[in-house]
Design an enzyme around this catalytic site. Structure first.
Site, PDB file in Angstrom:
ATOM      1  CE1 TYR A 141      -3.196  -2.807  -0.008  1.00 43.40           C
ATOM      2  CE2 TYR A 141      -3.762  -2.309   2.249  1.00 43.40           C
ATOM      3  CZ  TYR A 141      -3.963  -3.039   1.454  1.00 43.40           C
ATOM      4  OH  TYR A 141      -4.997  -4.181   1.183  1.00 43.40           O
ATOM      5  CE  LYS A 190       0.925 -17.760  -2.692  1.00 38.24           C
ATOM      6  NZ  LYS A 190       0.004 -18.777  -2.535  1.00 38.24           N
ATOM      7  CG  ASP A 223      -2.301 -19.667  -0.455  1.00 38.34           C
ATOM      8  OD1 ASP A 223      -1.431 -19.583   0.438  1.00 38.34           O
ATOM      9  OD2 ASP A 223      -1.939 -20.487  -1.460  1.00 38.34           O
ATOM     10  CG  ASP A 247      -7.131  -4.069   3.950  1.00 39.83           C
ATOM     11  OD1 ASP A 247      -8.012  -4.034   4.706  1.00 39.83           O
ATOM     12  OD2 ASP A 247      -6.874  -3.597   2.843  1.00 39.83           O
ATOM     13  CG  ASP A 251     -12.365  -6.418   6.166  1.00 41.06           C
ATOM     14  OD1 ASP A 251     -11.909  -5.885   7.191  1.00 41.06           O
ATOM     15  OD2 ASP A 251     -12.861  -5.658   5.137  1.00 41.06           O
TER      16      ASP A 251
END
Ligand code: NAD
Length: 358
Positions: A141, A190, A223, A247, A251
């Site tokens: 970001y 990852k 994942d 993020d 959520d």
């Protein structure tokens, strides 16, 4: 204790819920003999209206001088024009950056009385108690981004960058929290694909091995984590991850308890004031109706007392009172099941105050 606490009510339901949290803070000060200096300052859309700036200098200065900051929410349709010079959310990004708030703490612990509001089956969700620690000021970001080319050849890019120092400091926050909880830390990355994740993995492992050797430590790919969160959420204690993965996962996790109106969060840095807020937005659809659920903001107040002021007993008292209120069956409209009656913002806060004094 003397403490200077800045309140940033913001927009929409923000002022309604922060004023209830303020009542709770005043009650705590009286009961435990603290002096809390509370002052309110504009942020977000209301600050754009008044000052043309979503984070006026006066608000930022007040936050810098404070011991902790309690935020309601910002934003609303009035300030949604995509061509506007600035937007309410810019105030939030700036305050995090200016206060150096690099770690976002989000507890996910569904309340036993509300387990049936969860979209997951009771036997999966029961006993879930996770603390997410998301890196907040780095990663993709904040990396270089751009566009090039035209037509079918047009392309765009974003860059994910983490330095070892950025990884170390957020892992330390998470590991220290795990030591005070059940002693388990999960780092999510990852690393099978991304070089930046390989650096994250190596660095996180080094910090944990050297500085927190007693922790139970595991690494999970993002994942796989997305699946584990909804199939075996009770297996996790503290979860640490980068900005974008955090993020998305937080959520996803916020759906587990079945209500936005009960979830608080904290953003903290290495020193200076932390910022505490509910995870929901400004709910413009119900603003001014007196029906917003103030419990997430009241629970954010408990986090503020615990993390910024080291007032653990006071934080426990607020959390116990909220539990008691929910156990007694009191509900705002957002958490009432079909057929259950609901009460308003002030009434449910009245019950919390009553439970605290009982
Ligand atoms: P939202 O969280 O404000 O609302 C989503 C739904 O949940 C709405 O139906 C709302 O009525 C309900 N809801 C949320 N909080 C509630 C509460 N405490 N009590 C009862 N019901 C509640 O999300 P949204 O509608 O996507 O966004 C509205 C505005 O809030 C937008 O301008 C958005 O940018 C902003 N926003 C701000 C923050 C923040 O300040 N941190 C976070 C998210 C969204």
């Amino acid at each position: 204790m003397d403490a200077n606490i800045v309140l940033l009510p913001g927009d929409g339901i923000g002022p309604e819920i922060v004023s209830q949290a303020e009542r709770v803070l005043r009650a705590i000060a009286e009961r435990y003999g603290h002096e809390f200096e509370l002052s309110s300052h504009p942020i977000g859309g209301c600050a754009i209206d008044e000052f043309g700036d979503p984070l006026p200098e006066s608000t930022l200065n007040a936050c810098r001088k404070s011991d902790a900051v309690l935020l309601g929410a910002v934003g609303g349709p009035k300030w949604d024009d995509p061509h506007a010079k600035t937007r309410p959310e810019a105030g939030l990004l700036k305050i995090r950056k200016e206060l150096g708030l690099f770690a976002n703490l989000r507890p996910i612990n569904p309340h036993p009385a509300l387990l049936d509001s969860s979209p997951l089956k009771r036997h999966i969700i029961e006993g879930t108690d996770i603390l997410f620690v998301r890196e907040l000021t780095g990663g993709i970001y904040f990396g270089d981004s751009g566009r090039q080319g035209e037509g079918d050849h047009a392309s765009a890019f974003n860059t994910m960058v983490y330095s070892q120092a950025e990884v170390k400091r957020v892992v330390r926050v998470a590991a220290a929290a795990a030591l005070k909880r059940r002693g388990k830390l999960t780092s999510v990355d990852k690393a099978n694909v991304l070089e930046v994740s390989r650096l994250w993995r190596h660095t996180a492992e080094e910090v944990v091995k050297k500085e927190f050797p007693t922790l139970e430590y595991e690494v999970v790919l993002v994942d796989a984590m997305a699946m584990h969160l909804i199939s075996r959420p009770t297996d996790f204690d503290v979860v640490v991850t980068g900005n974008m993965f955090g993020d998305i996962l937080t959520d996803e996790a916020s759906m587990l308890p079945g209500s936005l109106g009960l979830l608080p969060s904290a953003s903290v840095g290495e020193s200076g004031p932390g910022l505490y807020e509910p995870i929901h937005g400004s709910a413009p659809d119900i603003a001014g109706k007196g029906i917003a659920n103030p419990l997430a903001t009241i629970l954010a107040t408990a986090m503020l007392l615990r993390h910024s002021l080291q007032l653990g007993a006071e934080a426990d008292a607020i959390e116990a009172a909220v539990t008691q209120v929910l156990d007694a069956g009191h509900r705002t409209a957002d958490i009432a099941q079909k057929g259950e009656s609901s009460i308003g913002t002030t009434e449910i806060a009245d019950h919390v105050l009553q439970a605290m004094s009982g």
